[in-house]
Design an enzyme around this catalytic site. Structure first.
Site, PDB file in Angstrom:
ATOM      1  N   CYS A   1       5.338  -7.246   7.139  1.00 31.15           N
ATOM      2  CA  CYS A   1       6.540  -6.864   7.886  1.00 31.15           C
ATOM      3  C   CYS A   1       6.819  -7.916   8.948  1.00 31.15           C
ATOM      4  O   CYS A   1       5.898  -8.454   9.564  1.00 31.15           O
ATOM      5  CB  CYS A   1       6.339  -5.504   8.536  1.00 31.15           C
ATOM      6  SG  CYS A   1       7.825  -4.906   9.372  1.00 31.15           S
TER       7      CYS A   1
ATOM      8  N   GLU B   1       0.831  -1.203   0.000  1.00 29.79           N
ATOM      9  CA  GLU B   1       0.000   0.000   0.000  1.00 29.79           C
ATOM     10  C   GLU B   1       0.869   1.258   0.000  1.00 29.79           C
ATOM     11  O   GLU B   1       1.958   1.271   0.579  1.00 29.79           O
ATOM     12  CB  GLU B   1      -0.904   0.010   1.237  1.00 29.79           C
ATOM     13  CG  GLU B   1      -1.804  -1.205   1.279  1.00 29.79           C
ATOM     14  CD  GLU B   1      -2.783  -1.225   2.446  1.00 29.79           C
ATOM     15  OE1 GLU B   1      -3.493  -2.216   2.575  1.00 29.79           O
ATOM     16  OE2 GLU B   1      -2.843  -0.243   3.217  1.00 29.79           O
TER      17      GLU B   1
ATOM     18  N   CYS C   1       0.811  -2.065  15.271  1.00 29.68           N
ATOM     19  CA  CYS C   1       0.819  -1.854  13.829  1.00 29.68           C
ATOM     20  C   CYS C   1       0.069  -2.960  13.089  1.00 29.68           C
ATOM     21  O   CYS C   1       0.366  -4.152  13.273  1.00 29.68           O
ATOM     22  CB  CYS C   1       2.273  -1.792  13.360  1.00 29.68           C
ATOM     23  SG  CYS C   1       2.454  -1.735  11.584  1.00 29.68           S
TER      24      CYS C   1
ATOM     25  N   CYS D   1       5.630  -5.021  15.401  1.00 31.22           N
ATOM     26  CA  CYS D   1       5.284  -3.965  16.366  1.00 31.22           C
ATOM     27  C   CYS D   1       3.813  -4.150  16.756  1.00 31.22           C
ATOM     28  O   CYS D   1       2.953  -4.323  15.884  1.00 31.22           O
ATOM     29  CB  CYS D   1       5.517  -2.588  15.765  1.00 31.22           C
ATOM     30  SG  CYS D   1       7.225  -2.332  15.268  1.00 31.22           S
TER      31      CYS D   1
ATOM     32  N   CYS E   1      -0.563   6.116  10.155  1.00 34.08           N
ATOM     33  CA  CYS E   1       0.585   5.373  10.659  1.00 34.08           C
ATOM     34  C   CYS E   1       0.134   4.095  11.374  1.00 34.08           C
ATOM     35  O   CYS E   1      -0.699   4.148  12.276  1.00 34.08           O
ATOM     36  CB  CYS E   1       1.348   6.274  11.621  1.00 34.08           C
ATOM     37  SG  CYS E   1       2.669   5.464  12.497  1.00 34.08           S
TER      38      CYS E   1
ATOM     39  N   CYS F   1       3.795   8.238   0.849  1.00 32.35           N
ATOM     40  CA  CYS F   1       4.353   7.294   1.822  1.00 32.35           C
ATOM     41  C   CYS F   1       4.309   5.926   1.141  1.00 32.35           C
ATOM     42  O   CYS F   1       3.229   5.455   0.783  1.00 32.35           O
ATOM     43  CB  CYS F   1       3.485   7.334   3.081  1.00 32.35           C
ATOM     44  SG  CYS F   1       3.945   6.105   4.291  1.00 32.35           S
TER      45      CYS F   1
END
Ligand code: SF4
Length: 348
Positions: free
Chosen positions: A113, A93, A120, A117, A333, A106
């Site tokens: 990933c 994305e 996230c 985290c 974010c 961005c």
């Protein structure tokens, strides 16, 4: 096995490949212009390249249109999210953000990933694969098309860029090549959660990009929020940032995420000031919105964040308070996972 995409090569690599084919290396300049300025997506469409050479290239490389992105537009602030799905099904994305006078993109460096985290949505997806340089460059091109212009690019989308550094570095060289996209390196920021060896490597490189380090938080809570902290503890990350600043003469950007009631008190501000004391830096405070797809922040959050900002400023550090954008389309974010999951909020 499919041939490698010709757009995964830097111009220097392309020149080497041409020489290996018995051609002049300087032809790489023309090829770059065809690929990146004219957007050629077929060997037969390489304007000004002899047919014999196009055929030789077609025998060794692939060149086909990259997948079109699905587009979501925020009703609240116009933020655009582009959802890509590459031919093997890997999602990625990108987000286009409209600031007062500038437009920034961005972009993602990985599909999913591995860093995990806890706040996230991308981390919750797990790791699918590294994105190739051509897939990273394609995101920038799509963002530019969607926005009509692009002033800056940040690698803060899906993935940890420094865990795919070879491909990210190549994509930066391709993006900034003056025979191709000619996008200035000085307008590119790479954000890491703290991969110390690559911060040190970047310090010694000739790249002119900016470095952002996602501190997330300053104390022992960091290891809970970002498991990478166990491998590269915050003190080592700060030491690497100091080294980077000394070696390059540049400041570093620190990103601190304000979690309601977790790290936004006066003691947390003091801890943060102590941590980054003496490091040439700019500090961005990110007001995290934990509501999946929501737009309204709980009452008092903004005021509390402003109090935190004041404490930091009183400590002698300039801090910019950044309000998340595109929360209604999960573009803020930590929210990038919609392409894989059909929309998801952060897990904190
Ligand atoms: S915050 Fe960044 S590094 Fe952490 S899981 Fe999400 S994408 Fe990965």
């Amino acid at each position: 096995m499919t041939n490698p995409d010709i757009r995964d090569l830097t111009r220097q690599e392309l020149a080497g490949a041409l020489i290996a084919l018995g051609e002049k290396g300087t032809r790489a300049d023309r090829l770059y212009t065809c690929l990146y300025r004219k957007g050629a997506a077929d060997f037969a469409a390489l304007d000004g390249i002899p047919r014999e050479l196009s055929e030789k290239l077609a025998a060794r490389y692939s060149l086909r249109p990259l997948p079109a992105a699905e587009k979501l537009i925020s009703k609240t602030d116009g933020t655009i999210k582009l959802l890509f799905r590459f031919p093997d099904g890997a999602p990625a994305e990108s987000v286009v953000l409209f600031n007062k006078k500038t437009v920034s993109a961005c972009i993602s460096s990985q599909s999913g990933c591995a860093c995990g985290c806890t706040f996230c949505a991308t981390g919750a997806l797990g790791f699918r694969r590294d994105l190739k340089p051509s897939e990273i460059v394609a995101q920038l091109a799509a963002c530019r098309r969607a926005a009509g212009k692009l002033d800056s690019v940040v690698f803060m989308g899906m993935g940890e860029p420094f865990l795919n550094w070879a491909n990210v570095k190549k994509s930066i060289l391709i993006l900034s090549d003056n025979k191709g996209c000619n996008f200035p390196q000085t307008k590119i920021t790479v954000s890491t959660v703290g991969v110390v060896p690559v911060i040190r490597e970047l310090a010694g490189s000739h790249l002119e990009i900016k470095l952002a380090i996602s501190l997330i938080t300053a104390g022992e809570k960091r290891a809970e929020l970002a498991p990478m902290d166990k491998k590269y503890p915050l003190k080592d990350v700060i030491e690497a940032a100091r080294y980077y600043c000394t070696k390059t003469g540049k400041a570093v950007f620190f990103e601190y995420i304000l979690f309601d009631g977790v790290n936004d008190g006066a003691q947390d501000a003091a801890k943060l000031l102590e941590l980054i004391k003496g490091v040439p830096c700019k500090l961005n405070l990110i007001l995290y919105n934990p509501l999946p797809g929501g737009t309204a922040l709980p009452p008092g959050r903004v005021e509390k964040a402003k109090e935190f900002q004041k404490l930091i400023m009183a400590g002698g550090l300039r801090a910019h308070l950044r309000r998340e954008k595109g929360t209604d389309i999960s573009a803020a974010c930590g929210q990038l996972a919609a392409a894989a999951q059909g929309g998801s909020g952060p897990a904190l």
